[in-house]
Write a protein that holds these residues in place. Sequence first.
Motif, PDB file in Angstrom:
ATOM      1  N   PRO A   1       0.362  -1.630   0.202  1.00 20.20           N
ATOM      2  CA  PRO A   1       0.056  -0.001  -0.084  1.00 20.20           C
ATOM      3  C   PRO A   1       0.505   1.114   0.289  1.00 20.20           C
ATOM      4  O   PRO A   1       0.881   2.277  -1.039  1.00 20.20           O
ATOM      5  N   TRP A   2       1.395   1.615   1.225  1.00 16.38           N
ATOM      6  CA  TRP A   2       2.970   2.729   0.153  1.00 16.38           C
ATOM      7  C   TRP A   2       2.991   2.455  -0.667  1.00 16.38           C
ATOM      8  O   TRP A   2       2.996   3.781  -0.934  1.00 16.38           O
ATOM      9  N   PHE A   3       3.822   2.028  -0.964  1.00 17.97           N
ATOM     10  CA  PHE A   3       4.618   1.913  -1.731  1.00 17.97           C
ATOM     11  C   PHE A   3       3.449   2.176  -3.341  1.00 17.97           C
ATOM     12  O   PHE A   3       4.030   3.052  -3.932  1.00 17.97           O
ATOM     13  N   ARG A   4       2.606   1.586  -3.304  1.00 22.35           N
ATOM     14  CA  ARG A   4       1.413   2.355  -4.258  1.00 22.35           C
ATOM     15  C   ARG A   4       1.267   3.777  -4.302  1.00 22.35           C
ATOM     16  O   ARG A   4       1.259   4.349  -5.332  1.00 22.35           O
ATOM     17  N   LEU A   5       1.366   4.310  -2.926  1.00 22.71           N
ATOM     18  CA  LEU A   5       1.425   5.619  -2.710  1.00 22.71           C
ATOM     19  C   LEU A   5       2.932   6.052  -3.910  1.00 22.71           C
ATOM     20  O   LEU A   5       2.112   7.343  -3.994  1.00 22.71           O
ATOM     21  N   THR A   6       3.651   5.813  -3.137  1.00 22.46           N
ATOM     22  CA  THR A   6       4.980   6.995  -3.270  1.00 22.46           C
ATOM     23  C   THR A   6       4.801   6.695  -5.078  1.00 22.46           C
ATOM     24  O   THR A   6       5.351   7.505  -5.465  1.00 22.46           O
TER      25      THR A   6
END
Lengths: 529, 473
Positions: free
Chosen positions: B460-465
């Motif tokens: 999820p974090w990676f998708r945001l960044t």
Amino acid sequence: MSIQDFPIISVIVFLPAAVGLLLMLVPKDRDKLAYNIALAAGLVTFLLSIVVYVSFDQPLAISVNERLASGELLPASEIYQFYDEFDWLPALGISFKVGVDGMSTPLVLLTGLVMFTGVIISQRIEERKREFFVFLFILASGVFGVFVSLDMFALFFFYEIAVFPMYLLIAIWGWKQTREYAAMKLTLYLVIGSVVALVGALAMFFAAGGTTFDMVTLERANFPRDFQILWFPFVFIGFAILGGIFPFHNWSPDGHVAAPTAVSMFHAGVLMKLGAFAALRIGIMLLPEGAKFHLPWMILLTLVNVVYGAYIAMVQTDFKYVIGFSSVSHMGLVVMGFATLNHDGMVGAGVQMVSHGVMTALFFAVVGMIYDQVHTRQLDELGGMVKYVPHVTLAFIVGGLVSMGMPGFSGFIAEFPIFMGVWGEKPFWNGPVFPEWLNFLNGDNNWIAIVAAVSIVITAAYIIRLIRKVFFGEFPKQFEGHMHDVNPSEKLALGLLVLVLVGIGIFPSVIVPMVETGVERVLILLGGM
Amino acid sequence: MEILAILPEISLVVFAAILIIIDLRLPKGRKELLAYITFAGLALIFVLAILFSRPADGGDPAIWFGMLRHDLLGFTFRLVFLAGAALTSLLAVEWDSISKRGEFYILLVFSTLGMNLMASAGNLVMLFLAIETASIPLYAMAGSMKEDDKSTEAGFKYLLFGAMTSAVMLYGFSLMYGFSGTANIYALAEAFTSVPSTPLFASLVLVLVGFGFKISMFPLQFWAPDVYEGAPTPVTGFLSTASKAAGFAVLARVLLAVFPLADWQIILAVLSAVTMTLGNLVALWQKNIKRMLAYSSIAHAGYILMALAAGTEFGVNSMLYYIITYLLTNLAAFGFVIVYYHQAGSDEIESYAGMSRRNAWLAFGMLFTFLSLGGIPPLGGFFAKVLVFSAAIDAGLVWLAVIGVLNAVIGLYYYLNVLKVVYLKRQPGDEIPMRINPVHGIVLVVCVIGVVLMGTLMAPWFRLTAEAARSIF
């Protein structure tokens, strides 16, 4: 639902860490409770690893190898058994994939065995028992993870998890004289190795298109030969540092000696195999051309390991240092076996990993049992222990025979094929590499096998010396009243280890065919050598 | 809706005004409530930002006549600043010289406002104003322990260095404007095509001075250790995380939008290598944990620069991931320093002896935090490091990645040395259990869990960044 569908491998990987965190909840002063929980978890993990070992389907593995050899491109889920996966970070092609093959199954069993016996041996730890098990179990999860990971990122992930608890385990519970120095030395050596290997792994990832860390896919990426030759040393040496390869072996004896008993067992018994195993999985299997190019000279490094390690072991005056250097010598044989890149050598290496793991765990357990009671490891001060610990003496002698490669014990089953693999008419290197006056070295490899075999003689010398000095002769008067027989659970632990050593020696078929299926696949990747 | 786009900033101004009033109305004995009020306000603005200010896909990023950019990169950074400020306000609880003073919280809010504008500025004038809005409150915050010589020195030193580098940067801005005739960051690149390379390069260097100061990049890192050591520790935490992140936000935006990659890639790569090596090597000798963390934060700036030097979308993505991880990790690290300072009254590393016996959980959290800084899985620091090294390798900067991994090992050495003191050393009285302020406990738990999640459930974090990085390419 068959046993193959149950995510047994994932359970084995995560159970120890989960129990480790659970142990944090145990009140500080309830050491006994912490020990019992740890023992139960160790037993369950051990039993699960036995289940994996017993239900490994060899005919299936053989047929898979045949299909691979005929050029079929099977996915990882068919090549590996007990396969289990979930997407971890699809955007970068990272997934948590686990499974075992003929090479890793015995190592999973080995880890389970060492973990269980290690917990038993740790019952004597007095200080902060609870936290000891917390870190030991995190370490165990990391070790299991490396052996079963089929994704390069996951492998690194677990590899580093397996390395860092070592620092605390040695620094807090280790031998007071050297623990801080040894712990830091060990950690830095191993982390340097792993980050250097990481750079190589990332280079592979991008060279293959930057879409997946799946190792089976990367095996088929057909990296250009120059690329493989450039990166192989990074990856192989990076991991082989943990396997104790010369000249980067220096951390290992210091680390073994400073570590508390169970950690020494884990460390020499399992962790060093991690290095050799990862060097095989990521080095040799993903970069086969690089391996063919570089390993012929690296085999000379391992030869130094084997002989020099044994010599150094012989002149040590500290019981534990003898064992520590013997590990350097025996692990040299493992890497040497892999470096031959042929069937016999690699099968030998595969078996040697297990044989040495169990044997060295046994040795360190015995050292711990004696040191905990008399508080010295100086060989000159010890003697006559057989009077008080007859069973321990017997177990140690069995370990010693294994170490010498005596037929009937697992060491023979392991070391003999390695020497066979090295022995051969066709030299490993193309064209002469040694100067003219050493021309006789250029002709064939037999001299390597002969020199390596000398180590067996040296090994016999130091093992027999150990047995004589520690267990026989006169019992030192100052220890009267300090030495008692070990308790039944400790005997059980030793018994289990002995059972494996003798079992493999008498019935090689319990392990050799399994390892052969694993080796077969490596050979296919190497182009059917 | 252009108003909704700047809703967080409007709310910050309003909230600062409300804080002034509350501060005046609160009786003297109840001033500690200010921290919680500030936290609540910032948390509310955080939620509002998520609900209303997320840029829509495909919308025109230039808003308010091009003064601001409304894109996902700016949005993500704004959330980072708000979260950092909110956690900082809680960490300030109990810190005598600041926690009961309304000015501190008002300055914190204004500084956050400036950072928010920094991350989304689309015009050089706006950018300069934003940087000053963010910096001036920080100078005052760093020097807010008036009785303490070191704090005064920190504030003053920070002010002098900051003012000087701002002036240099402003000169760079004026060169850029003078040669192109526009102050719009996104129109500059086109106008620059007809400008000779020497003045272009000169303005690049001048601008780098200003930005480099904010992120404590070599050779502009001198202020960091003294300021970090002297400032109240909650302020240090904020300085080393949110303020640094803001510097990276503008650095990334301006470099990528204005200057051609070929001009700055090698400069940034070399500076990255020097910054991290210098930070790590000097950190080895530190005896004070705040100074050690200061040098460590210089080293981390080097790692983040590595990702930016790649100049690719993946590089910006990695940079952002690293910054978020680093924010959580470093806030936690300073959080532990704060908690322990309340207990032991000292920031010397020696004084941490026996801490693990006093509170096993606290030590365990500290273990996680420092190992994350050192880049060990299963913590965020590991994955973030893998990402920045990947970005460098992907861009062909293999030598930089090799320097980076070796630096990671040096870093691990001094982090382990702290843990060694925590777990291994003894001192008299280390059996006495430690009291932790529950508020601090909560902040630490949140940060540590965040660090673990960033290292285990990365998707999820990676998708945001990744989306944020895509928005400026």
